[in-house]
Scaffold this active site. Structure first.
Site, PDB file in Angstrom:
ATOM      1  N   GLN A 106      96.640  96.314  44.953  1.00 23.86           N
ATOM      2  CA  GLN A 106      97.400  96.122  43.926  1.00 23.86           C
ATOM      3  C   GLN A 106      96.604  95.744  42.820  1.00 23.86           C
ATOM      4  O   GLN A 106      97.281  95.596  41.768  1.00 23.86           O
ATOM      5  CB  GLN A 106      98.718  95.400  44.312  1.00 23.86           C
ATOM      6  CG  GLN A 106      98.507  93.792  44.173  1.00 23.86           C
ATOM      7  CD  GLN A 106      99.873  93.300  44.599  1.00 23.86           C
ATOM      8  OE1 GLN A 106     100.183  93.093  45.684  1.00 23.86           O
ATOM      9  NE2 GLN A 106     100.396  92.427  43.599  1.00 23.86           N
ATOM     10  N   LEU A 143     100.503  78.850  44.501  1.00 19.13           N
ATOM     11  CA  LEU A 143     102.072  78.714  44.422  1.00 19.13           C
ATOM     12  C   LEU A 143     102.424  77.869  43.256  1.00 19.13           C
ATOM     13  O   LEU A 143     101.781  76.585  42.911  1.00 19.13           O
ATOM     14  CB  LEU A 143     102.670  77.929  45.625  1.00 19.13           C
ATOM     15  CG  LEU A 143     102.310  78.829  46.958  1.00 19.13           C
ATOM     16  CD1 LEU A 143     102.841  78.203  48.283  1.00 19.13           C
ATOM     17  CD2 LEU A 143     102.927  80.146  46.832  1.00 19.13           C
ATOM     18  N   GLY A 176     107.989  78.503  40.534  1.00 17.51           N
ATOM     19  CA  GLY A 176     108.672  79.644  40.697  1.00 17.51           C
ATOM     20  C   GLY A 176     108.775  80.133  42.159  1.00 17.51           C
ATOM     21  O   GLY A 176     109.874  80.528  42.480  1.00 17.51           O
ATOM     22  N   HIS A 177     107.695  80.203  42.666  1.00 20.12           N
ATOM     23  CA  HIS A 177     107.685  80.397  44.155  1.00 20.12           C
ATOM     24  C   HIS A 177     108.415  79.595  45.056  1.00 20.12           C
ATOM     25  O   HIS A 177     109.092  79.849  45.772  1.00 20.12           O
ATOM     26  CB  HIS A 177     106.268  80.263  44.739  1.00 20.12           C
ATOM     27  CG  HIS A 177     105.112  81.534  44.114  1.00 20.12           C
ATOM     28  ND1 HIS A 177     104.220  80.913  43.195  1.00 20.12           N
ATOM     29  CD2 HIS A 177     104.936  82.691  44.144  1.00 20.12           C
ATOM     30  CE1 HIS A 177     103.510  81.863  42.884  1.00 20.12           C
ATOM     31  NE2 HIS A 177     104.014  82.863  43.346  1.00 20.12           N
ATOM     32  N   GLN A 185     112.226  87.036  39.124  1.00 19.43           N
ATOM     33  CA  GLN A 185     112.638  88.023  37.816  1.00 19.43           C
ATOM     34  C   GLN A 185     111.110  88.281  36.920  1.00 19.43           C
ATOM     35  O   GLN A 185     111.403  89.232  36.190  1.00 19.43           O
ATOM     36  CB  GLN A 185     113.719  87.368  37.092  1.00 19.43           C
ATOM     37  CG  GLN A 185     114.006  88.256  36.081  1.00 19.43           C
ATOM     38  CD  GLN A 185     114.896  87.610  34.816  1.00 19.43           C
ATOM     39  OE1 GLN A 185     115.807  86.680  35.319  1.00 19.43           O
ATOM     40  NE2 GLN A 185     114.992  87.965  33.787  1.00 19.43           N
ATOM     41  N   MET A 236     106.256  80.530  34.347  1.00 16.36           N
ATOM     42  CA  MET A 236     105.281  80.195  35.334  1.00 16.36           C
ATOM     43  C   MET A 236     104.740  81.423  35.780  1.00 16.36           C
ATOM     44  O   MET A 236     105.267  82.248  36.255  1.00 16.36           O
ATOM     45  CB  MET A 236     106.214  79.364  36.154  1.00 16.36           C
ATOM     46  CG  MET A 236     106.454  77.957  35.655  1.00 16.36           C
ATOM     47  SD  MET A 236     107.150  76.905  37.000  1.00 16.36           S
ATOM     48  CE  MET A 236     107.576  75.545  35.868  1.00 16.36           C
ATOM     49  N   SER A 237     103.378  80.970  36.110  1.00 13.45           N
ATOM     50  CA  SER A 237     102.821  82.173  36.702  1.00 13.45           C
ATOM     51  C   SER A 237     101.397  81.757  37.259  1.00 13.45           C
ATOM     52  O   SER A 237     100.775  80.971  36.535  1.00 13.45           O
ATOM     53  CB  SER A 237     102.203  83.271  35.537  1.00 13.45           C
ATOM     54  OG  SER A 237     101.245  84.093  35.910  1.00 13.45           O
ATOM     55  N   ASP A 281     108.387  89.301  37.576  1.00  9.58           N
ATOM     56  CA  ASP A 281     108.030  90.901  37.747  1.00  9.58           C
ATOM     57  C   ASP A 281     109.114  91.606  37.907  1.00  9.58           C
ATOM     58  O   ASP A 281     109.528  92.442  38.914  1.00  9.58           O
ATOM     59  CB  ASP A 281     107.052  90.829  39.130  1.00  9.58           C
ATOM     60  CG  ASP A 281     105.902  90.055  38.777  1.00  9.58           C
ATOM     61  OD1 ASP A 281     104.913  90.340  38.253  1.00  9.58           O
ATOM     62  OD2 ASP A 281     105.872  88.990  39.472  1.00  9.58           O
TER      63      ASP A 281
END
Ligand code: PAF
Length: 278
Positions: A61, A33, A36-37, A148, A184-185, A150
């Site tokens: 996925q 996390l 963003g989360h 957003q 952020m990722s 994704d």
């Protein structure tokens, strides 16, 4: 924070909350996390909802087994972060809790499944929609929150919800960025210091396209953006598209809602980013 790993216990607890009049907001995640989360959780809290955050690294996925193996899983850190933002419930099931062994079924989500990200990651959106459908079915949230970043994922899930008349409201929350612009990722932790610098070309180029946007000049803008990203050392462009924000077909000078989307490999890490233009 309540922490559940089984659907039975989670459902019993949610039934009690609902009986007391609570509205349930779901924030589905694969963990690792970041801000963003947490911003999704805060959005749900602002709407007065009881927040369930799910952490489930969904094997279906990942089209690349190596990617699945390397996906970060810092669960203890994640729990700390969730407690710090007063998340109400964590749902952290094992794979066997969500998948009944040899399942084989297909959700028809139309052409969006095979476009852009879908072209590069065959099966990815089938895996995403299947697990999100399962989570919606088990948790029955009033609202579900997605980032957003994704963008295509949000469209695909919206399509699934519309087609299947699922009783859930979807909310898309803005991309959270580092001070220098990097989106952020969870994957950013794989970037080396050099990669981290080179990765900035993605947000810089998206902003440049937004700033210089002219509906009569879309092919040239796309060409210049592709060139700028391809010229950046250590960056391998997958696609840069200036697209219709509803269909993801290439935009033209009549398109009303426009989004620019990019995907690239930076060093060994695949990153995506996007910006809404109009
Ligand atoms: O965006 C993600 O983290 C995942 O695709 C999601 C929505 C949690 C489904 O596994």
């Amino acid at each position: 924070m309540k922490n559940f790993t089984t659907t039975n216990q989670l459902q019993q607890y949610l039934a009690q909350l609902r009986a007391g009049g609570a509205a349930i907001g779901l924030v589905p995640t694969m963990g690792a996390l970041h801000e963003g989360h947490l911003s999704l959780i805060q959005q749900a809290q602002q709407r007065g909802e009881t927040v369930v955050c799910s952490i489930f690294v969904n094997p279906k996925q990942f089209n690349d087994p190596k990617d699945l193996e390397l996906y970060p899983r810092p669960i203890l850190d994640d729990i700390k972060k969730l407690e710090q933002v007063n998340c109400d419930i964590l749902f952290n099931p094992a794979v066997g809790e969500l998948y009944a062994g040899n399942e084989s079924w297909h959700l028809n989500i139309g052409e969006l499944e095979g476009m852009l990200e879908g072209k590069f990651r065959p099966g990815h959106y089938q895996g995403v929609t299947q697990v999100v459908h399962k989570l919606f079915n088990l948790i029955k949230p009033d609202t579900a929150y997605f980032g957003q970043k994704d963008y295509q994922q949000f469209l695909v899930i919206s399509r699934m919800v519309a087609q299947m008349n699922l009783p859930v409201k979807l909310v898309m929350c803005p991309i959270q960025r580092e001070p220098d612009g990097l989106a952020m990722s969870s994957r950013n932790i794989h970037l080396t210091p050099d990669d981290r610098q080179h990765a900035l070309i993605l947000s810089k180029t998206l902003n440049w396209v937004k700033k210089n946007f002219n509906p009569n000049n879309i092919p040239q803008l796309k060409h210049d953006a592709e060139k700028a990203i391809s010229n950046e050392p250590g960056v391998e462009l997958a696609y840069f598209e200036i697209a219709n924000g509803d269909t993801l077909h290439p935009a033209d000078n009549n398109t009303q809602k426009i989004v620019a989307l990019v995907a690239a490999k930076v060093g060994k890490t695949r990153l995506i980013d996007n910006v809404l233009i109009s």
